[in-house]
Write an enzyme that holds these catalytic residues in place. Structure first.
Site, mmCIF file in Angstrom:
data_model
loop_
_atom_site.group_PDB
_atom_site.id
_atom_site.type_symbol
_atom_site.label_atom_id
_atom_site.label_comp_id
_atom_site.label_asym_id
_atom_site.label_seq_id
_atom_site.Cartn_x
_atom_site.Cartn_y
_atom_site.Cartn_z
ATOM 1 N N GLN A 137 0.774 -1.246 0.000
ATOM 2 C CA GLN A 137 0.000 0.000 0.000
ATOM 3 C C GLN A 137 0.808 1.302 0.000
ATOM 4 O OE1 GLN A 137 -3.327 2.356 2.635
ATOM 5 N NE2 GLN A 137 -3.061 0.238 3.117
ATOM 6 N N SER A 138 1.864 1.365 0.830
ATOM 7 C CA SER A 138 2.507 2.676 1.008
ATOM 8 C C SER A 138 3.130 3.191 -0.293
ATOM 9 C CB SER A 138 3.573 2.597 2.105
ATOM 10 O OG SER A 138 4.622 1.735 1.708
ATOM 11 N N LYS B 94 10.742 -5.184 9.305
ATOM 12 C CA LYS B 94 9.668 -5.075 8.320
ATOM 13 C C LYS B 94 8.488 -4.420 9.037
ATOM 14 C CE LYS B 94 10.905 -8.952 5.457
ATOM 15 N NZ LYS B 94 10.440 -10.077 4.658
ATOM 16 N N VAL B 95 7.779 -3.572 8.358
ATOM 17 C CA VAL B 95 6.716 -2.835 9.054
ATOM 18 C C VAL B 95 5.447 -2.761 8.218
ATOM 19 C CG1 VAL B 95 6.083 -0.514 9.862
ATOM 20 C CG2 VAL B 95 8.288 -1.469 10.491
ATOM 21 N N TYR B 96 4.322 -2.951 8.893
ATOM 22 C CA TYR B 96 3.011 -2.792 8.269
ATOM 23 C C TYR B 96 2.258 -1.650 8.955
ATOM 24 C CZ TYR B 96 3.808 -7.250 5.946
ATOM 25 O OH TYR B 96 4.322 -8.249 5.171
ATOM 26 N N GLU B 97 1.133 -1.295 8.344
ATOM 27 C CA GLU B 97 0.314 -0.163 8.787
ATOM 28 C C GLU B 97 0.193 -0.003 10.309
ATOM 29 O OE1 GLU B 97 -1.527 2.295 7.092
ATOM 30 O OE2 GLU B 97 -1.982 2.982 9.101
ATOM 31 N N ASN C 175 9.488 0.123 -1.951
ATOM 32 C CA ASN C 175 9.201 -0.037 -0.514
ATOM 33 C C ASN C 175 9.367 -1.501 -0.089
ATOM 34 O OD1 ASN C 175 6.682 -0.657 -1.912
ATOM 35 N ND2 ASN C 175 5.704 -0.692 0.097
ATOM 36 N N LYS D 139 15.982 -11.279 -10.050
ATOM 37 C CA LYS D 139 17.068 -12.176 -9.639
ATOM 38 C C LYS D 139 17.605 -12.980 -10.824
ATOM 39 C CE LYS D 139 15.852 -12.033 -4.874
ATOM 40 N NZ LYS D 139 14.922 -12.479 -3.867
ATOM 41 N N ASP E 175 0.523 3.692 6.038
ATOM 42 C CA ASP E 175 0.822 3.346 4.645
ATOM 43 C C ASP E 175 0.544 4.516 3.705
ATOM 44 O OD1 ASP E 175 1.749 0.793 5.006
ATOM 45 O OD2 ASP E 175 -0.198 -0.153 4.785
ATOM 46 N N ARG F 121 6.900 -9.200 -10.102
ATOM 47 C CA ARG F 121 7.547 -10.496 -10.254
ATOM 48 C C ARG F 121 6.717 -11.386 -11.202
ATOM 49 N NH1 ARG F 121 10.162 -13.746 -5.570
ATOM 50 N NH2 ARG F 121 9.313 -12.094 -4.292
ATOM 51 N N GLY G 230 -8.101 20.846 18.753
ATOM 52 C CA GLY G 230 -7.785 22.249 18.532
ATOM 53 C C GLY G 230 -7.983 23.148 19.736
ATOM 54 N N GLY G 231 -8.377 22.580 20.863
ATOM 55 C CA GLY G 231 -8.539 23.406 22.057
ATOM 56 C C GLY G 231 -9.983 23.800 22.322
ATOM 57 N N GLN G 232 -10.879 23.598 21.361
ATOM 58 C CA GLN G 232 -12.296 23.897 21.575
ATOM 59 C C GLN G 232 -12.981 22.580 21.943
ATOM 60 O OE1 GLN G 232 -13.610 26.943 21.315
ATOM 61 N NE2 GLN G 232 -11.791 27.951 20.477
HETATM 62 C C1 LIG Z 1 5.875 -4.650 3.384
HETATM 63 C C2 LIG Z 1 6.925 -5.656 3.825
HETATM 64 C C3 LIG Z 1 6.801 -5.930 5.311
HETATM 65 C C4 LIG Z 1 6.662 -6.942 3.024
HETATM 66 O O1 LIG Z 1 7.673 -7.886 3.274
HETATM 67 P P1 LIG Z 1 7.826 -9.171 2.329
HETATM 68 O O2 LIG Z 1 6.497 -9.581 1.808
HETATM 69 O O3 LIG Z 1 8.566 -10.189 3.092
HETATM 70 O O4 LIG Z 1 8.622 -8.642 1.046
HETATM 71 P P2 LIG Z 1 10.093 -8.039 0.957
HETATM 72 O O5 LIG Z 1 10.037 -6.580 0.856
HETATM 73 O O6 LIG Z 1 10.963 -8.612 2.040
HETATM 74 O O7 LIG Z 1 10.603 -8.595 -0.440
HETATM 75 C C5 LIG Z 1 10.555 -9.966 -0.680
HETATM 76 C C6 LIG Z 1 11.584 -10.447 -1.660
HETATM 77 O O8 LIG Z 1 10.993 -10.357 -2.972
HETATM 78 C C7 LIG Z 1 12.010 -10.017 -3.869
HETATM 79 N N1 LIG Z 1 11.436 -9.450 -5.072
HETATM 80 C C8 LIG Z 1 10.616 -8.376 -5.171
HETATM 81 N N2 LIG Z 1 10.331 -8.150 -6.453
HETATM 82 C C9 LIG Z 1 10.949 -9.077 -7.177
HETATM 83 C C10 LIG Z 1 11.032 -9.362 -8.571
HETATM 84 N N3 LIG Z 1 10.391 -8.623 -9.472
HETATM 85 N N4 LIG Z 1 11.784 -10.418 -8.958
HETATM 86 C C11 LIG Z 1 12.428 -11.185 -8.050
HETATM 87 N N5 LIG Z 1 12.401 -10.963 -6.731
HETATM 88 C C12 LIG Z 1 11.660 -9.923 -6.309
HETATM 89 C C13 LIG Z 1 12.854 -9.054 -3.096
HETATM 90 O O9 LIG Z 1 14.096 -8.906 -3.708
HETATM 91 C C14 LIG Z 1 12.931 -9.738 -1.733
HETATM 92 O O10 LIG Z 1 13.887 -10.761 -1.793
HETATM 93 P P3 LIG Z 1 15.086 -10.967 -0.731
HETATM 94 O O11 LIG Z 1 14.442 -10.934 0.621
HETATM 95 O O12 LIG Z 1 15.638 -12.295 -1.101
HETATM 96 O O13 LIG Z 1 16.046 -9.855 -0.906
HETATM 97 C C15 LIG Z 1 8.348 -5.141 3.504
HETATM 98 O O14 LIG Z 1 8.470 -5.001 2.126
HETATM 99 C C16 LIG Z 1 8.676 -3.825 4.185
HETATM 100 O O15 LIG Z 1 8.947 -3.751 5.394
HETATM 101 N N6 LIG Z 1 8.666 -2.726 3.422
HETATM 102 C C17 LIG Z 1 9.034 -1.413 3.896
HETATM 103 C C18 LIG Z 1 7.946 -0.798 4.715
HETATM 104 C C19 LIG Z 1 6.625 -0.758 4.010
HETATM 105 O O16 LIG Z 1 6.488 -0.201 2.947
HETATM 106 N N7 LIG Z 1 5.611 -1.315 4.677
HETATM 107 C C20 LIG Z 1 4.238 -1.127 4.317
HETATM 108 C C21 LIG Z 1 3.806 -1.883 3.172
HETATM 109 S S1 LIG Z 1 2.177 -1.338 2.799
#
Ligand SMILES: CC(C)(COP(=O)(O)OP(=O)(O)OC[C@H]1O[C@@H](n2cnc3c(N)ncnc32)[C@H](O)[C@@H]1OP(=O)(O)O)[C@@H](O)C(=O)NCCC(=O)NCCS
Length: 425
Positions: free
Chosen positions: A17-18, A136-139, A96, A75, A168, A38, A247-249
């Site tokens: 999302q972000s 790693k961080v989510y919403e 992201n 890759k 996000d 991918r 806002g204080g009101q």
């Molecule tokens: C959102 C989040 C938690 C998701 O984590 P996740 O699903 O495990 O995904 P990742 O970001 O770790 O990426 C997964 C892998 O896919 C791979 N990948 C992504 N696109 C690819 C592509 N087109 N081809 C091949 N590999 C790909 C990445 O290289 C990564 O591989 P690695 O771990 O071996 O280096 C993480 O991306 C994150 O913390 N992002 C930053 C904060 C953020 O934006 N959070 C909110 C999301 S709404």
């Protein structure tokens, strides 16, 4: 009329999302956003919360309008070559992924600068440098770590997260501003730069007024918080303030006619000092205009519960829309609690393009939130999100200049498609 960001090309390496919120905004303003996904999988949200089997989810379609989709396996050696060619032709790279993911692909900031010194490289991460930088961080993690959750909810209940996706989408908005700022800087410096937004920082920025209150707290109680009027002492951190106004009101959410069966039959009502006399007249308490217990804001503070209970007796005799109409005549600040259903059916939002109907080849017609930012001289339309890899060949050919034979070769070696053998396994 041209679009504001026409001519800007974005390598969109975002997911969930972000990041997609950010690149969607830029796409609405006319940037050519090339979303890299991918092969065979795509952005994970395509398949999340699916309401129609095997059709791109609303989660995906509502965050990826106006983009083109190319599938590349980053890759794969040839896949990385395509990515590097994209880096050379694009103005901005947005990503992201989890910390370090792009570096592991070989796309370090140093490498990107080598390939294209004008490139703006923008990232969303959960945290900035510090103890949590690798997380790693989510919403909701961002809402909790950015100060929103500790200040949301009622004093006697647990911390709450909000429905608005401030972690996000809020960070995506911040990042978009960083990108256009860097693009402007590049017009005179000629150079690209790194743009980073941590989700924790963005939430904290949006919770700025609560950091204001944290510091006020060291000089005495927060008098506009209900707990002050109720005689409940403050601790050493900003407490949850229920529906008090920031806002204080003094403000509260009050029941309206129909509240027994309709969970959204409520109105937000602010007892703003300049309109206090009008409030007294509307609710039928004209003597409160001069009564020493009610006439001045400090006198009202310890009586807010009683005052709002009296106002609620009045709002409960009106629907939220009737109450809004009456109160607006006197400039009494208020707002009906609108449900998503009411917003979806709101004709004025459709008329301004804040809500839009979009047609999609596999989903059919659906409703989306459009661009909330209106530019007077630069139109912005909302076009459907791309199917997975829909523009792969077109981008390879027209943007990167690959020949038809090369395009076929890239497929065969698994750079842009899952190799047949792998797909069958
Ligand atoms: C959102 C989040 C938690 C998701 O984590 P996740 O699903 O495990 O995904 P990742 O970001 O770790 O990426 C997964 C892998 O896919 C791979 N990948 C992504 N696109 C690819 C592509 N087109 N081809 C091949 N590999 C790909 C990445 O290289 C990564 O591989 P690695 O771990 O071996 O280096 C993480 O991306 C994150 O913390 N992002 C930053 C904060 C953020 O934006 N959070 C909110 C999301 S709404």
């Amino acid at each position: 009329m041209g679009k504001a960001l026409e001519g800007v090309r974005i390598l969109d390496f975002t997911h969930v999302q972000s990041g997609p919120t950010c690149t969607q905004l830029l796409a609405w303003f006319g940037a050519d956003v090339i979303k890299v996904e991918r092969p065979g999988v795509g952005d994970i949200t395509r398949g999340q919360l699916q309401d129609i089997p095997k059709v791109d989810s609303l989660y995906f379609t509502m965050l990826n309008h106006n983009k083109r989709s190319i599938t590349i396996d980053s890759k794969n050696k040839k896949g990385l070559e395509i990515l590097e060619r994209l880096v050379k032709t694009c103005d901005v790279l947005v990503e992201n992924f989890a910390p370090g993911a792009l570096d592991r692909m070989g796309l370090t900031w140093e490498r990107i600068q080598e390939l294209n010194p004008r490139m703006i490289y923008a990232s969303v991460k959960g945290f900035g440098p510090g103890p949590y930088e690798d997380c790693k961080v989510y919403e909701n993690v961002a809402q909790c770590t950015g100060g929103s959750a500790s200040t949301t909810g009622f004093r006697d209940g647990p911390p709450l997260v909000t429905g608005a996706q401030i972690g996000d989408s809020g960070t995506g908005l911040h990042l978009a501003l960083g990108i256009v700022t860097a693009l402007f800087h590049r017009t005179h410096s000629g150079k690209g730069q790194r743009v980073t937004c941590a989700m924790q920082d963005s939430v904290l920025n949006l919770a700025r007024v609560k950091m204001r209150d944290q510091q006020r707290l060291t000089h005495g109680p927060l008098t506009e918080y209900s707990q002050y009027g109720e005689g409940i002492p403050f601790g050493d951190a900003v407490p949850r303030a229920g529906n008090d106004s920031g806002g204080g009101q003094p403000g509260r959410i009050l029941k309206c006619k129909g509240w027994e069966t309709d969970p959204n039959a409520y109105i937000y009502f602010i007892t703003q000092a300049p309109v206090w006399e009008a409030i007294c007249d509307v609710i039928g308490e004209p003597e409160w205009k001069t009564h020493p217990d009610y006439a001045k804001p400090p006198a009202r503070l310890p009586r807010l519960n009683q005052i709002f209970a009296r106002i609620e007796q009045w709002t409960m005799t009106k629907t939220k829309f009737e109450a809004m109409e009456i109160l607006n005549k006197y400039d009494i600040p208020c707002g009906p609690i609108l449900s998503m259903k009411e917003l979806a059916e709101d004709k004025s939002l459709l008329a301004t393009g804040t809500m839009v109907e979009v047609d999609h080849p596999t989903r059919g017609k659906y409703l989306s939130v459009g661009n909330p930012v209106k530019l007077s001289a630069s139109p912005s339309d909302v076009r459907r999100s791309p199917l997975l890899g829909e523009h792969t060949e077109e981008i390879l050919r027209d943007v990167l200049g690959y020949t038809a034979e090369e395009v076929t070769e890239l497929k065969t070696v698994g750079a842009t498609e899952v190799r047949k053998k792998e797909a069958a396994e």
